[in-house]
Design an enzyme around this catalytic site. Structure first.
Site, short mmCIF file in Angstrom:
data_model
loop_
_atom_site.label_atom_id
_atom_site.label_comp_id
_atom_site.label_asym_id
_atom_site.label_seq_id
_atom_site.Cartn_x
_atom_site.Cartn_y
_atom_site.Cartn_z
N LYS A 124 22.43 32.85 49.35
CA LYS A 124 22.95 31.49 49.58
C LYS A 124 24.44 31.54 49.25
O LYS A 124 24.84 31.46 48.10
CB LYS A 124 22.22 30.51 48.65
CG LYS A 124 22.15 29.08 49.18
CD LYS A 124 23.48 28.42 49.50
CE LYS A 124 24.16 27.85 48.27
NZ LYS A 124 25.52 27.36 48.55
N GLU B 192 27.08 35.56 36.17
CA GLU B 192 28.50 35.90 36.04
C GLU B 192 29.24 34.58 36.16
O GLU B 192 29.26 33.98 37.23
CB GLU B 192 28.96 36.82 37.18
CG GLU B 192 28.03 37.99 37.48
CD GLU B 192 28.32 39.20 36.65
OE1 GLU B 192 29.07 39.08 35.66
OE2 GLU B 192 27.79 40.27 36.96
N CYS C 288 37.89 35.32 38.76
CA CYS C 288 37.18 35.06 37.50
C CYS C 288 37.83 35.79 36.34
O CYS C 288 37.85 35.30 35.22
CB CYS C 288 35.72 35.45 37.64
SG CYS C 288 35.47 37.13 38.18
N GLU D 155 39.21 26.62 32.36
CA GLU D 155 39.48 27.46 33.52
C GLU D 155 40.10 26.62 34.64
O GLU D 155 39.54 25.60 35.03
CB GLU D 155 38.17 28.09 34.02
CG GLU D 155 38.38 29.05 35.16
CD GLU D 155 37.07 29.63 35.69
OE1 GLU D 155 36.11 28.88 35.89
OE2 GLU D 155 37.03 30.86 35.91
P1 NAD Z 1 30.03 26.91 41.72
O1 NAD Z 1 29.27 27.06 40.45
O2 NAD Z 1 30.49 25.57 42.11
O3 NAD Z 1 29.16 27.43 42.96
C1 NAD Z 1 28.67 28.75 43.02
C2 NAD Z 1 27.46 28.78 43.92
O4 NAD Z 1 26.40 28.04 43.32
C3 NAD Z 1 27.67 28.16 45.29
O5 NAD Z 1 26.98 28.91 46.26
C4 NAD Z 1 27.04 26.79 45.14
O6 NAD Z 1 26.62 26.25 46.36
C5 NAD Z 1 25.87 27.11 44.24
N1 NAD Z 1 25.33 25.97 43.48
C6 NAD Z 1 25.99 24.86 43.05
N2 NAD Z 1 25.13 24.05 42.38
C7 NAD Z 1 23.92 24.66 42.38
C8 NAD Z 1 22.65 24.34 41.85
N3 NAD Z 1 22.43 23.19 41.18
N4 NAD Z 1 21.63 25.20 42.03
C9 NAD Z 1 21.82 26.36 42.68
N5 NAD Z 1 23.01 26.72 43.23
C10 NAD Z 1 24.05 25.89 43.07
O7 NAD Z 1 31.23 27.95 41.62
P2 NAD Z 1 32.45 28.11 42.63
O8 NAD Z 1 33.35 26.94 42.43
O9 NAD Z 1 31.91 28.42 43.98
O10 NAD Z 1 33.14 29.44 42.09
C11 NAD Z 1 34.15 29.50 41.14
C12 NAD Z 1 33.58 29.86 39.79
O11 NAD Z 1 32.92 31.12 39.85
C13 NAD Z 1 34.64 30.01 38.71
O12 NAD Z 1 34.20 29.41 37.52
C14 NAD Z 1 34.73 31.52 38.52
O13 NAD Z 1 35.20 31.96 37.27
C15 NAD Z 1 33.32 31.93 38.75
N6 NAD Z 1 33.27 33.34 39.09
C16 NAD Z 1 32.79 34.21 38.16
C17 NAD Z 1 32.75 35.57 38.45
C18 NAD Z 1 32.23 36.54 37.43
O14 NAD Z 1 31.93 37.66 37.82
N7 NAD Z 1 32.09 36.19 36.18
C19 NAD Z 1 33.21 36.04 39.67
C20 NAD Z 1 33.70 35.12 40.59
C21 NAD Z 1 33.72 33.77 40.29
#
Ligand code: NAD
Length: 505
Positions: free
Chosen positions: A191, A266, A300, A398
């Protein structure tokens, strides 16, 4: 909801850009059963350029059923490692062969600078090659108790893996989950993030070319709270690998808990780069600039808090600001661009809010506004705040954009204390030429990963993950294979076993 601005200029579009993308379930491209769609914007003009099928619970049901069927009845989970590795290598070949196209589309959809998007596409291929090698070299333990017992580990793929990915470097990050899950013999439902679904839609063709059996890979597009939520809650999904925000991670954690479902998370970061006075200043400058401004700061592991020892603070700051102001912000498709357009107007607004917050909390010394020559699109000049106190929100939270805070420190103890005084613990960077101090500080920082005298250069064999609010569990190398497999202990009696004879007297 997204407000769609009318562009004043039409952006050049990649040739063959789709106007609609669909789910990929059981080897077929399908729309949502109920016909739901969502609109996808590109971040240079913030106009809708395509629609995507928006998966609902019934669509997730269909995808999970296809993955379940491929797992229970298909060849993939029991295929010999060498045969599976051959497929993974063909996937890597296909990704490599289309790296420029991938970069072009990723850049269009995400606003990442094209040269960096190309690097990410190549990294995606490398992820598949790496796990192809690893699965062939996989070995497991066996223990014998001489003459009486042989004990060995029977490693089995866990089943159907739900993979949920964020919008930053979307293609590469999905490869980071797909490659080990497939190498381990799992079947998957991916997804991707709703802001940036374009590049993930290319996987179907890549997997078909590589002859991955049908149903092993499934993709459901859609909104997190709908498609993502349904995937997490589906009882036939055995584990969830999630990358995204810490707050979303908490929701998913709760939802997995009701079924005691395995998880790898992550999450977010606010990683420190600690620069001691004896550091190689030139290298530290190069690295700390790249560390937070590459990938538009939407990274990230960005070193978004730079802690600088007082003796070199003013010099470091002056030189940092001079370089930050010269960073080329512009059209992501231009190979000279260093910082492109932030992914989406909603995210852009959030980053701008932080810039305003920062102005009240610290000293703005570079950036802080849109470049004058870029009147539209989600552009922000590289933004530097100085003298950022640890209590500031821009120190603690962040931002996920081209915004950095610089804070002075006096002693090693203070540096460690500052580095650890946030809820996150993903990455850290330590700059010093004192070998003993480098290790001391690195080991005292609460983070999943530390780089000494370097930025984020990964060795794929090492653990990748965060501590505190930055994650749960480690992936990377064999740890990823461990996550996607069960290790069943099989105990074999080699002779008669003495058993107390209950019920005989
Ligand atoms: P997000 O949490 O908004 O969304 C991530 C994914 O989760 C998307 O596909 C979204 O549709 C899905 N999602 C949202 N709500 C959900 C729910 N209730 N149930 C299941 N899935 C759901 O994150 P984002 O804004 O897309 O990404 C940025 C974030 O990701 C930043 O905080 C960044 O630090 C983090 N990130 C972490 C790493 C790591 O390896 N630690 C790597 C890349 C990004």
């Amino acid at each position: 909801m997204t407000t769609v601005e009318q562009p004043t200029a039409v952006r050049a579009r990649p040739q063959g850009l789709p106007t609609h993308i669909r789910h990929y379930i059981g080897g077929e491209h399908v729309d949502s059963i109920g016909g739901q769609t969502f609109e996808v914007l590109e971040p240079v003009t913030n106009t809708v350029y395509m629609t995507a099928a928006a998966g609902q619970a019934v669509d997730v049901e269909r995808a999970v059923a296809a993955a379940r069927n491929a797992f229970d009845h298909g060849p993939w989970p029991t295929m010999k490692a060498r045969a599976r590795a051959a497929v993974l290598n063909r996937i890597a070949d296909a990704v490599e062969a289309m790296d420029r196209r991938l970069a072009e589309l990723e850049t269009f959809d995400t606003g990442l600078p094209i040269t960096q998007a190309l690097g990410q596409a190549q990294r995606a291929a490398e992820n598949f090659r790496f796990f192809a090698d690893l699965i062939v070299a996989q070995r497991d333990e066996a223990y014998k108790v001489p003459g009486s017992q042989l004990n060995y580990v029977n490693r089995k793929p866990v089943g159907v893996a739900g993979l949920i990915t964020p919008w930053n470097t979307p293609f590469m990050l999905s490869s980071w989950k797909l490659a080990p899950a497939l190498a381990a013999g799992c079947t998957v439902v991916l997804k991707p993030a709703e802001f940036t679904p374009l590049s993930a839609s290319l996987w179907a063709q890549i997997f078909e070319e590589a002859s991955l059996p049908q149903g092993v890979f499934n993709l459901v597009g859609g909104i997190g709270e709908e498609a993502g939520d349904a995937l997490v809650k589906h009882p036939d999904v055995n584990l969830i690998s999630f990358t995204g925000e810490s707050a979303t991670g908490q929701v998913i954690f709760r939802n997995c808990a009701t079924q005691l479902k395995g998880m790898s998370m992550e999450l977010g970061g606010k990683s420190p780069a600690v620069v001691f006075a004896d550091a190689d200043l030139e290298a530290a400058l190069d690295s700390t600039l790249f560390g937070v401004f590459s990938l538009n700061g939407e990274r990230c592991t960005a070193g978004s808090r730079i802690l600088v020892q007082r003796g070199i603070y003013e010099e470091f700051l002056a030189r940092y600001v001079e370089r930050a102001e010269k960073i080329r912000v512009g059209d992501p498709a231009d190979s000279a661009t260093e910082v492109g357009a932030l992914v989406h107007p909603e995210h852009y607004a959030k980053v701008l809010d932080y810039v305003e917050i920062g102005k009240a909390e610290a000293r703005l010394v570079a950036g802080g506004s849109r470049p004058a020559d870029l009147p539209e699109g989600n552009y922000l000049r590289p933004t530097v705040f100085a003298d950022v106190p640890r209590t500031a929100r821009i120190f603690q939270e962040e931002i996920f954009g081209p915004v950095v805070g610089i804070t002075p420190f006096d002693t090693e103890e203070e540096a460690i204390d500052l580095a650890n005084d946030v809820m996150y613990g993903l990455a850290a960077y330590v700059w010093t030429n004192d070998l003993r101090r480098a290790h001391r500080v690195a080991q005292s920082i609460e983070s999943g990963m530390v780089w000494i005298n370097s930025h984020n250069v990964r060795d794929l064999r090492t653990p990748f993950g965060g501590v505190k609010a930055s994650g749960l569990g480690n992936e990377g190398g064999y740890r990823s294979i461990d996550f996607y497999t069960e290790q069943q202990a099989v105990h074999v009696a080699l002779g008669d076993v003495h058993t107390a004879r209950f019920g005989t007297s």
